[in-house]
Write an enzyme that holds these catalytic residues in place. Structure first.
Site, PDB file in Angstrom:
ATOM      1  N   LYS A  15      38.385  30.284  34.762  1.00  0.00           N
ATOM      2  CA  LYS A  15      38.002  31.684  34.544  1.00  0.00           C
ATOM      3  C   LYS A  15      37.120  31.784  33.298  1.00  0.00           C
ATOM      4  CE  LYS A  15      42.288  33.911  36.224  1.00  0.00           C
ATOM      5  NZ  LYS A  15      41.732  34.708  37.319  1.00  0.00           N
ATOM      6  N   ARG A  54      48.843  32.580  45.686  1.00  0.00           N
ATOM      7  CA  ARG A  54      49.188  32.529  47.122  1.00  0.00           C
ATOM      8  C   ARG A  54      49.729  31.147  47.508  1.00  0.00           C
ATOM      9  NH1 ARG A  54      43.153  34.216  48.632  1.00  0.00           N
ATOM     10  NH2 ARG A  54      43.522  35.364  46.704  1.00  0.00           N
TER      11      ARG A  54
HETATM   12  N1  BES Z   1      46.005  36.101  38.608  1.00  0.00           N
HETATM   13  C1  BES Z   1      44.789  36.347  39.278  1.00  0.00           C
HETATM   14  C2  BES Z   1      44.639  37.814  39.711  1.00  0.00           C
HETATM   15  C3  BES Z   1      44.562  38.829  38.596  1.00  0.00           C
HETATM   16  C4  BES Z   1      43.343  39.274  38.136  1.00  0.00           C
HETATM   17  C5  BES Z   1      45.709  39.371  38.065  1.00  0.00           C
HETATM   18  C6  BES Z   1      43.281  40.229  37.138  1.00  0.00           C
HETATM   19  C7  BES Z   1      45.659  40.332  37.052  1.00  0.00           C
HETATM   20  C8  BES Z   1      44.441  40.761  36.606  1.00  0.00           C
HETATM   21  C9  BES Z   1      44.715  35.473  40.542  1.00  0.00           C
HETATM   22  O1  BES Z   1      45.355  34.249  40.448  1.00  0.00           O
HETATM   23  C10 BES Z   1      43.272  35.181  40.796  1.00  0.00           C
HETATM   24  O2  BES Z   1      42.670  34.559  39.981  1.00  0.00           O
HETATM   25  N2  BES Z   1      42.761  35.656  41.926  1.00  0.00           N
HETATM   26  C11 BES Z   1      41.395  35.464  42.294  1.00  0.00           C
HETATM   27  C12 BES Z   1      41.351  35.040  43.743  1.00  0.00           C
HETATM   28  C13 BES Z   1      40.006  34.552  44.198  1.00  0.00           C
HETATM   29  C14 BES Z   1      39.651  33.255  43.506  1.00  0.00           C
HETATM   30  C15 BES Z   1      40.029  34.359  45.699  1.00  0.00           C
HETATM   31  C16 BES Z   1      40.669  36.784  42.081  1.00  0.00           C
HETATM   32  O3  BES Z   1      41.276  37.837  42.289  1.00  0.00           O
HETATM   33  O4  BES Z   1      39.526  36.750  41.649  1.00  0.00           O
HETATM   34 MN    MN Z   2      44.139  32.739  39.574  1.00  0.00          MN
END
Ligand code: BES
Ligand code: MN
Ligand code: ZN
Length: 504
Positions: A286, A360
């Site tokens: 990230k 997931r």
């Molecule tokens: N933990 C994150 C989702 C999240 C984002 C929680 C902001 C709280 C605040 C999750 O693991 C994630 O990174 N999801 C990705 C999925 C994508 C790579 C398909 C997302 O939402 O961008």
């Molecule tokens: Mn994530």
């Protein structure tokens, strides 16, 4: 912090502040506020006339009584428009006032049952519960790491709330009010426990540390706790949890907590919570902006512990199993990669497209395990997708799955203020997750990301079992305090699920 109720009159109590209320548009206060106004020689009426007191929702005005009343101060809280009043408005007004009074250094006050005269269908018990909940939730502060040596001297401990007393003139209502205060404070205690776990920093709250907290909770409330380590996870074939956790020095755990107070034959409700104690995204790393917020990626798992704590405190006569896959998601030489194929606990294989879609993967193992427990139903709760936050903002969880359960969650959300909103799970979302090389892939296209994630989870749940997925990415924490939510973890999902469980 102590909460109590007494039979008395607001003009007679000796206290740091007597808290009364005002509706927007009222020019001449009546009731308790009117009695206070008279004792102050019409000072409140004067303030309204001068525009310094409006009654807008969340407004809090503190005036000193200078000996005109036994109370040292009067605090007037705005309830907004009378027509718009509901329990959530009371909760928000009380939460805001609590934060403001504490910031002023007031640690003990007396209050009326706000809105009692206008909310005709609401019982004194429900109002008392609401006020207890909002007071304790609003008074929460996470300051365990604040010492007095900060550079600006702001490390001074902020005073803690000591005592709040509800004043009621009609003595017959007191037993009801006391029952409400008791229930509200138990729910708030569980929410604040969830917040404490969630706010704890990721260097401290590792998967193993979270498991220790679960064990402690089990000891306190006679719940059976089982913790699977890497060895056990390998033996069980929990390839999702192992895959995500393999790049981290802090090894994964699967935490299982059994709360068994249902009838002997009762099938358990299994509640699965995502606990990524820190989500850096892994190899699909990230950006560093706001990355510190990803300590809150464990809030689903923390909420499961909070739900079980609330169930125990309230003495819920149900059978519940909490399941918490706990991992850290970091990039390293040992980390899992995009392109990897994982074999999940269900035996189904997963093509990893994006290592940041890790929640997931660990839930896939948790949900497949849950499906084997002969469950009455399965609920999962997770900070799963940024897309859910894009859809609903910071004010509601997204709910997916069984349609009847979903609408019950939406209703429970409206009643508690711990909001939930229905999002779709059409077949097209499942098609988005189809892999060319494995049974499913962990990231679909860009659009409908929250529903794509839900469709992925659905693939690991036994079709015959009722299942609801709750995405709390948007409302699990706040970066600016609001009403009864101080900075940090909110405890989202605890009040929602408890309300659902007690009303289904
Ligand atoms: N933990 C994150 C989702 C999240 C984002 C929680 C902001 C709280 C605040 C999750 O693991 C994630 O990174 N999801 C990705 C999925 C994508 C790579 C398909 C997302 O939402 O961008
Ligand atoms: Mn994530
Ligand atoms: Zn995550």
């Amino acid at each position: 912090m102590n909460l109590k109720a007494i039979k008395s009159d607001v003009t007679e109590v000796e206290t740091g502040a007597v808290v009364v209320n005002l509706f927007e548009g009222v020019t001449k206060p009546s009731g308790a506020t009117g009695a206070i106004d008279r004792a102050l020689g019409g000072q409140l009426t004067q303030m309204i006339a001068d525009g310094e007191l409006t009654g807008s929702l969340g407004e809090t005005r503190v005036v000193h009584t200078a000996g005109r009343l036994p109370a040292r101060r009067v605090a007037v809280i705005g309830l907004g428009k009378r027509e718009g009043l509901d329990l959530e408005a009371v909760r928000r007004a009380v939460g805001t006032a609590t934060r403001q009074l504490l910031a002023t250094g007031i640690t003990e006050w007396h209050t009326v049952l706000h809105g009692g005269g206008s909310l005709k269908k609401t019982t004194p018990r429900d109002l008392a519960e609401t006020i207890a909940e909002a007071t304790m939730m609003g008074a929460y502060r996470w300051d365990r790491f604040k010492t007095t040596t900060g550079p600006t001297g702001d490390g001074r401990p902020v005073p803690k709330l000591e005592e709040v007393t509800v004043v009621e003139a009609d003595g017959r209502k007191l037993p009801q009010i006391r029952r409400g205060l008791d229930r509200g404070s138990k729910i708030a205690e569980a929410v604040n426990y969830t917040r404490d776990l969630g706010n704890s920093p990721p260097n401290e709250m590792t998967p193993a540390a979270l498991a220790d907290h679960a064990r402690k909770l089990g000891d306190q409330h006679a719940m059976e706790v089982e913790v699977l380590t890497v060895e056990d996870l390998k033996q069980q074939g929990m390839g999702g949890i192992l895959g995500v956790g393999q790049g981290s020095h802090n090894l994964p755990r699967l935490i299982i907590v059994r709360y068994d107070r249902g009838r002997p034959s009762a099938k358990p409700t299994v509640i699965v919570g995502k606990a990524v104690t820190f989500d850096a995204g892994g190899i699909s790393i990230k950006p560093s902006r706001h990355l510190e917020e990803m300590k809150f990626d464990k809030m689903g798992g923390c909420a499961v512990l909070g739900i079980l704590k609330a169930a125990a405190l309230l003495g819920l006569k149900q059978s519940l199993i909490g399941v918490i896959p706990a991992v850290e998601n970091l990039p390293s030489a040992a980390a899992y990669r995009p392109g990897d194929i994982l074999e999940s606990y269900s035996g189904k294989t997963i093509e990893v497209i994006n290592t940041d879609a890790e929640g997931r993967l660990i839930l896939a193992d948790g949900l497949a395990w849950a499906s084997e427990q002969n469950p009455r139903e399965i609920i999962d709760i997770a900070t799963l997708t940024g897309a859910c936050m894009v859809a609903l903002g910071e004010t509601a969880a997204g709910v997916f799955g069984d349609e009847r359960a979903v609408s019950k969650f939406v209703e429970a959300g409206a009643r508690t203020g711990d909001r939930a909103w229905a999002l779709p799970l059409y077949d097209e979302f499942s098609e988005n997750m189809r892999s060319e090389v494995a049974d499913i892939k962990n990231a679909g296209g860009h659009w409908g990301g929250a529903s794509n994630a839900a469709a992925f989870l659905k693939f690991f749940v036994d079709d015959a079992v009722q299942w609801t997925h709750i995405d709390i990415a948007g409302n699990a924490y706040v970066t600016k305090p609001r009403h009864y939510e101080p900075l940090g973890a909110t405890g989202a999902g605890v009040r929602l699920v408890i309300e659902y469980l007690t009303s289904r």
